[in-house]
Scaffold this motif. Structure first.
Motif, PDB file in Angstrom:
ATOM      1  N   LEU A  12       0.847  -1.047  -0.164  1.00  0.00           N
ATOM      2  CA  LEU A  12       0.088   0.071   0.052  1.00  0.00           C
ATOM      3  C   LEU A  12       0.764   1.168   0.017  1.00  0.00           C
ATOM      4  O   LEU A  12       0.380   2.316  -0.224  1.00  0.00           O
ATOM      5  CB  LEU A  12      -0.937  -0.115   1.134  1.00  0.00           C
ATOM      6  CG  LEU A  12      -2.090  -0.984   1.092  1.00  0.00           C
ATOM      7  CD1 LEU A  12      -2.841  -1.275   2.472  1.00  0.00           C
ATOM      8  CD2 LEU A  12      -3.037  -0.725  -0.010  1.00  0.00           C
ATOM      9  N   ASP A  13       1.954   1.123   0.025  1.00  0.00           N
ATOM     10  CA  ASP A  13       3.068   2.148   0.091  1.00  0.00           C
ATOM     11  C   ASP A  13       2.691   3.181  -1.460  1.00  0.00           C
ATOM     12  O   ASP A  13       3.131   4.322  -1.275  1.00  0.00           O
ATOM     13  CB  ASP A  13       4.589   2.007  -0.074  1.00  0.00           C
ATOM     14  CG  ASP A  13       4.880   1.845   1.451  1.00  0.00           C
ATOM     15  OD1 ASP A  13       4.461   2.070   2.482  1.00  0.00           O
ATOM     16  OD2 ASP A  13       5.946   1.228   1.575  1.00  0.00           O
ATOM     17  N   SER A  14       2.430   2.304  -2.319  1.00  0.00           N
ATOM     18  CA  SER A  14       2.176   2.788  -3.698  1.00  0.00           C
ATOM     19  C   SER A  14       0.775   3.430  -3.920  1.00  0.00           C
ATOM     20  O   SER A  14       0.517   4.158  -5.286  1.00  0.00           O
ATOM     21  CB  SER A  14       2.555   1.958  -4.799  1.00  0.00           C
ATOM     22  OG  SER A  14       3.868   1.486  -4.662  1.00  0.00           O
ATOM     23  N   LEU A  15       0.076   3.331  -2.875  1.00  0.00           N
ATOM     24  CA  LEU A  15      -1.577   3.898  -3.092  1.00  0.00           C
ATOM     25  C   LEU A  15      -1.709   5.160  -2.662  1.00  0.00           C
ATOM     26  O   LEU A  15      -1.396   5.458  -1.475  1.00  0.00           O
ATOM     27  CB  LEU A  15      -2.251   2.937  -2.354  1.00  0.00           C
ATOM     28  CG  LEU A  15      -4.134   3.285  -2.561  1.00  0.00           C
ATOM     29  CD1 LEU A  15      -4.281   3.063  -4.203  1.00  0.00           C
ATOM     30  CD2 LEU A  15      -4.694   2.265  -1.661  1.00  0.00           C
ATOM     31  N   LEU A  16      -2.285   5.961  -3.556  1.00  0.00           N
ATOM     32  CA  LEU A  16      -2.651   7.400  -3.226  1.00  0.00           C
ATOM     33  C   LEU A  16      -4.102   7.629  -2.947  1.00  0.00           C
ATOM     34  O   LEU A  16      -4.793   7.342  -4.049  1.00  0.00           O
ATOM     35  CB  LEU A  16      -2.019   8.553  -4.112  1.00  0.00           C
ATOM     36  CG  LEU A  16      -2.423   9.838  -3.974  1.00  0.00           C
ATOM     37  CD1 LEU A  16      -1.725  10.483  -2.640  1.00  0.00           C
ATOM     38  CD2 LEU A  16      -1.737  10.764  -5.164  1.00  0.00           C
TER      39      LEU A  16
END
Length: 388
Positions: free
Chosen positions: A342-346
């Motif tokens: 989820l680090d890549s989810l904005l």
């Protein structure tokens, strides 16, 4: 290189008294809406006198509130017309009426409330049911017709009765109908929407893409009515505001069976194909589908800092399901791998009154009252960690 952090959020700011969750909070200014509408209540007060619901409706001494004679009082009929969702809207309207009834009683005005539920889901069943329900309430169940219609929520159902509401000149308020285009809203002068619009959200998304110069983008959207409406609106906003960007975004509809199966082959193939030209993915889908796509992207080595994924969280409640931020929060807390993915989810979400320290106590009190009424009178219990 794209820099992101775990479940980053952009907030769409609204007036602090509007909640981003339950539609019930949208009706606490019902009194002001009635004054603003075509209902003739000019003798009571001016709209400009009202700043917030706390100032508008101070508690009154019961001794000064008259007991109205139903035969001689002026009756205003409020017609609730909602899709039969799991979340009851009526508790919020009841709270509004509790606050405003004494003030209206001083002017010999009473309220009659009619309620009619139509099938949920914003599908064909809703479309077929909404017009007959409105006709029944307005022409058969109320002596003078509906003075105010509250609802419906789905864009399609509202569009289906827009002509009737305009022809009968009935003031209408809703927290939904977010997909009705701005120019169509201008032609529907009787309609007031308290919530977000898909055009607003699309403009925020366009601004985010422009700010970071994310030009080669892929959009994956679900087959439900909300996602299709959002994709259409987003494409229209792009064509109107940024023709260059519109030519650089590829749109792909997610297959129906992805909702109920683990079709990893399809996800892998669409991600690999899109990654040939895109590093930014916009996903309009249910949260578990968004997460399935992120898991596939991680398996393909596409969740490093070279990639970013955007989604929206406009109805922030476990009870609703669409793009629910709490789903991602729970995943991140329970699974270390999920947090890395989820680090890549904005996430683009509505701003909540609870986000501001100045309004948090007032909002929490209101939220707790709604939960109590929902539980005691409508057999609905909100999850313990969920705001209204």
């Amino acid at each position: 290189m794209l820099q992101t952090r775990a479940i980053s959020t952009f907030c769409i700011t609204r007036n602090r008294i509007w909640s981003n969750v339950a539609v019930s909070t949208k009706f606490f200014l019902l009194y002001a809406i009635l004054l603003k509408s075509g209902i003739q209540l000019n003798a009571i007060a001016s709209v400009t006198a009202f700043q917030s619901y706390g100032a508008v409706f101070p508690p009154l001494n019961p001794a000064i509130v008259p007991i109205l004679d139903p035969k001689n009082a002026t009756t205003l009929t409020l017609c609730e017309l909602w899709e039969n969702d799991s979340i009851p809207v009526t508790p919020g309207i009841e709270m509004a009426l509790q606050r405003i009834r004494p003030h209206f009683a001083l002017k010999n005005i009473q309220f009659k409330v009619l309620r009619h539920l139509i099938p949920a889901g914003c599908g064909d069943s809703s479309l077929l049911a909404v017009a007959p329900a409105l006709v029944k309430m307005h022409l058969n169940e109320s002596k003078g017709g509906c003075n105010l219609v509250i609802g419906p929520s789905c864009t399609e159902t509202m569009a289906n009765v827009r002509g009737l509401l305009m022809d009968w000149n009935i003031t209408t308020v809703t927290s939904g109908a977010s997909g009705i285009k701005y120019e169509d809203k201008l032609r529907t002068k009787v309609l007031t929407r308290f919530g977000y619009t898909q055009e607003d959200v699309s403009r925020v998304l366009v601004n985010v893409l422009g700010k970071y110069n994310w030009i080669n983008t892929a959009m994956l959207y679900d087959n439900d009515s909300y996602a299709r409406d959002f994709q259409t609106t987003f494409q229209q906003v792009l064509l109107t505001n940024n023709m260059t960007m519109s030519r650089q975004i590829e749109f792909t509809q997610i297959p129906n069976n992805l909702m109920t199966s683990k079709d990893t082959q399809w996800i892998d193939s669409i991600l690999l194909k899109a990654s040939e030209r895109s590093r930014v993915f916009i996903i309009a889908a249910m949260p578990h589908v968004v997460y399935q796509i992120l898991v596939a992207a991680d398996r393909l080595g596409m969740t490093n800092q070279d990639y970013v994924y955007l989604t929206t969280n406009l109805i922030e409640t476990k009870s609703h399901g669409f793009s629910d931020l709490t789903y991602f929060d729970d995943k991140a807390r329970s699974d270390p791998m999920a947090r890395r993915i989820l680090d890549s989810l904005l996430v683009i979400r509505m701003k909540s009154p609870a986000d501001d320290s100045s309004g948090r106590k007032e909002f929490e009190d209101f939220s707790n009252n709604i939960k109590t009424i929902s539980r005691e009178r409508y057999n609905y219990t909100y999850p313990s960690n969920e705001d209204v």
